[in-house]
Scaffold this active site. Structure first.
Site, PDB file in Angstrom:
ATOM      1  N   GLU A 178       0.890  -1.162   0.000  1.00 49.37           N
ATOM      2  CA  GLU A 178       0.000   0.000   0.000  1.00 49.37           C
ATOM      3  C   GLU A 178       0.919   1.201   0.000  1.00 49.37           C
ATOM      4  OE1 GLU A 178      -1.511   3.227   0.897  1.00 49.37           O
ATOM      5  OE2 GLU A 178      -1.779   2.453   2.927  1.00 49.37           O
ATOM      6  N   CYS A 225      -2.157   8.827   2.770  1.00 49.15           N
ATOM      7  CA  CYS A 225      -2.051   8.404   1.370  1.00 49.15           C
ATOM      8  C   CYS A 225      -3.349   8.603   0.609  1.00 49.15           C
ATOM      9  CB  CYS A 225      -1.630   6.932   1.293  1.00 49.15           C
ATOM     10  SG  CYS A 225       0.027   6.618   1.902  1.00 49.15           S
TER      11      CYS A 225
END
Length: 488
Positions: free
Chosen positions: A251, A285
């Site tokens: 990720e 993010c």
């Protein structure tokens, strides 16, 4: 040199240990030392892998119901200690207490979700063939390494650990060096509440991640890596598989667009865009990095957005009323300043913020706030030539772009190497659906500022990662599939 027992942050084979050396953990708002953690090296990491390999056979044979019971017990303990854990997180990460507490409660939900997913991680019997039946079996991939980030040090850790344990995999955690204490405490809590056997859950704190992780990656007994962090480091983990393949979940970075169509509920869109941008001081993010507003509603939308931004209150995360904490360090602050300066040089206008933040005198602010604070900032007149349009800022700066038609907005939103999250604000079902279908992102939020839930898979496309965490897909990353053909 005697070992300081307060630095016993290494959990190896069921024993809490201190290392030969330790490192300091600082409050990013004040730069004061708040704790010290053991600084492990490759030797400790390989000892943890030895213990994980020894624990793997018995943990594999533990029933799914048994694993679920242990995870639910951990979830209950997390909830019971939510306030304490939130304060610990704020002290080393800097985010406001209400955000930290929300992250802790989300971690508890993830433990509950994983407990149930482990019970559903079954195979299937295929349609009968001429020779006989076929079976599809699923089994734990084996010892796993979870490398977790500083920006969401609880939820990212628990999401990996819970799914690994539910699948039957022993797991070694390496928390980020900026936030080792919340990671250590969560590992302690999960191990104790779940009464986990030695070697099933372990933790390694270190300031030498390349050495520690490198030693583990060189050992073929490590069968799984789950990493959350920068794209550059994630790609280096893929390259480190040379000689033996292993399952790797990544990720990575994001560059999230948000599109405000002219049929959106503008006050709600402004509130959601601000929340999705400025949570955790933009250090997420999935934070909105590019806000595209349709030209016809721009004049009405911008004041609503600026009103939301003006209501944000920078300060120490533990202080009442704080809604924006510091950046994690001055390297992050330097990047924010570089992006703002480049945007202004190329024609952007600072509509709000645009400077380092210091406590105003005479308002009773906590003294000693010397960390890397930056004002919540909005840039108008942004265009696609600016650094902020192609690089992830990871800070509290929101550039606003104009667009004319839907195709233009989607094309510009997709014009990035990243594909983690995107946001769409509108009311027309057909146009919203077309946008959802065409956006090249693993997560799409429609009129929603918070698209992260245990029941939804989390992960990205392109250079934002591979595999998923959460949802019914999350446990797949910790399971191997075996086909069995039977002739009876």
């Amino acid at each position: 040199m005697p070992v300081d027992p307060s630095t016993a942050t290494l959990l190896i084979d069921g024993e809490w240990r201190a290392g030969a050396s330790a490192f300091e953990v600082v409050d990013p708002a004040t730069l004061e030392v708040v704790a010290r953690a053991a600084d492990a090296g490759p030797q400790e990491a390989l000892a943890a892998l030895d213990a994980a390999c020894a624990a793997a056979p018995s943990w594999r044979e533990t029933t799914a119901e048994d694993r679920a019971t242990r995870l639910r017990a951990a979830a209950s303990r997390v909830r019971a200690r939510a306030d304490e854990l939130a304060a610990l997180m704020t002290g080393e990460n800097g985010k406001p207490l209400h955000e930290a507490r929300g992250e802790i409660m989300g971690s508890a939900r993830m433990l509950d979700w994983a407990a149930e997913e482990g019970r559903r991680a079954d195979g299937r019997v295929t349609a009968r063939a001429a020779g006989g039946p076929g079976l599809v079996l699923r089994s734990p991939v084996g010892p796993a390494l979870a490398i977790t980030p500083w920006n969401f040090p609880a939820s990212m850790l628990v999401r990996k650990v819970a799914l690994a344990l539910a699948a039957g995999c022993p797991v070694i955690v390496k928390p980020a060096e900026q936030t080792p204490m919340i990671g250590t405490e969560l590992v302690r809590l999960i191990a104790e509440a779940g009464e986990l056997p030695p070697g099933v859950l372990q933790s390694i704190t270190t300031t030498r991640p390349a050495e520690v992780v490198g030693a583990l990656l060189a050992d073929p007994r490590l069968r799984k890596v789950s990493f959350t962090g920068s794209t550059d480091v994630g790609l280096s983990l893929i390259r480190a598989t040379e000689g033996h393949l292993r399952r790797t979940s990544l990720e990575l970075g994001g560059h999230s667009p948000a599109i405000v169509f002219d049929d959106a509920d503008l006050p709600a869109a402004a509130a959601a865009a601000a929340a999705a941008k400025f949570a955790n001081a933009g250090q997420s993010c999935i934070a909105v990095n590019r806000l595209f507003v349709q030209r016809g509603v721009y004049e009405a939308f911008l004041p609503l957005l600026l009103e939301r931004v003006a209501a944000l209150r920078p300060g120490h995360g533990a202080d009442e009323g704080t809604t924006l904490g510091p950046l994690i360090d001055f390297a992050g602050l330097d990047k924010v300043e570089r992006h703002v300066a480049d945007a202004v040089k190329r024609g952007a206008t600072v509509a709000a913020g645009g400077r380092r933040w210091t406590p105003p005198p005479g308002e009773g602010a906590r003294p000693g706030l010397t960390g890397a604070f930056y004002e919540p900032t909005v840039l108008t007149g942004a265009d696609d030539s600016m650094l902020i349009s192609s690089e992830e800022t990871f800070g509290p700066v929101l550039p606003v772009y104009l667009f004319d038609d839907d195709d233009e907005a989607i094309e510009r939103a997709n014009a990035t190497e990243y594909g983690l999250a995107a946001y769409v604000f509108g009311s027309g079902l057909a146009r919203v659906w077309r946008a959802v279908d065409r956006l090249e992102f693993g997560i799409v939020a429609v009129n929603d500022a918070a698209p992260v839930r245990p029941e939804l898979p989390f992960g990205g496309m392109k250079n934002s990662g591979q595999e998923r965490e959460g949802g019914s897909e999350g446990i797949d990353a910790y399971l191997e599939t075996k086909s069995v053909s039977m002739k009876l």
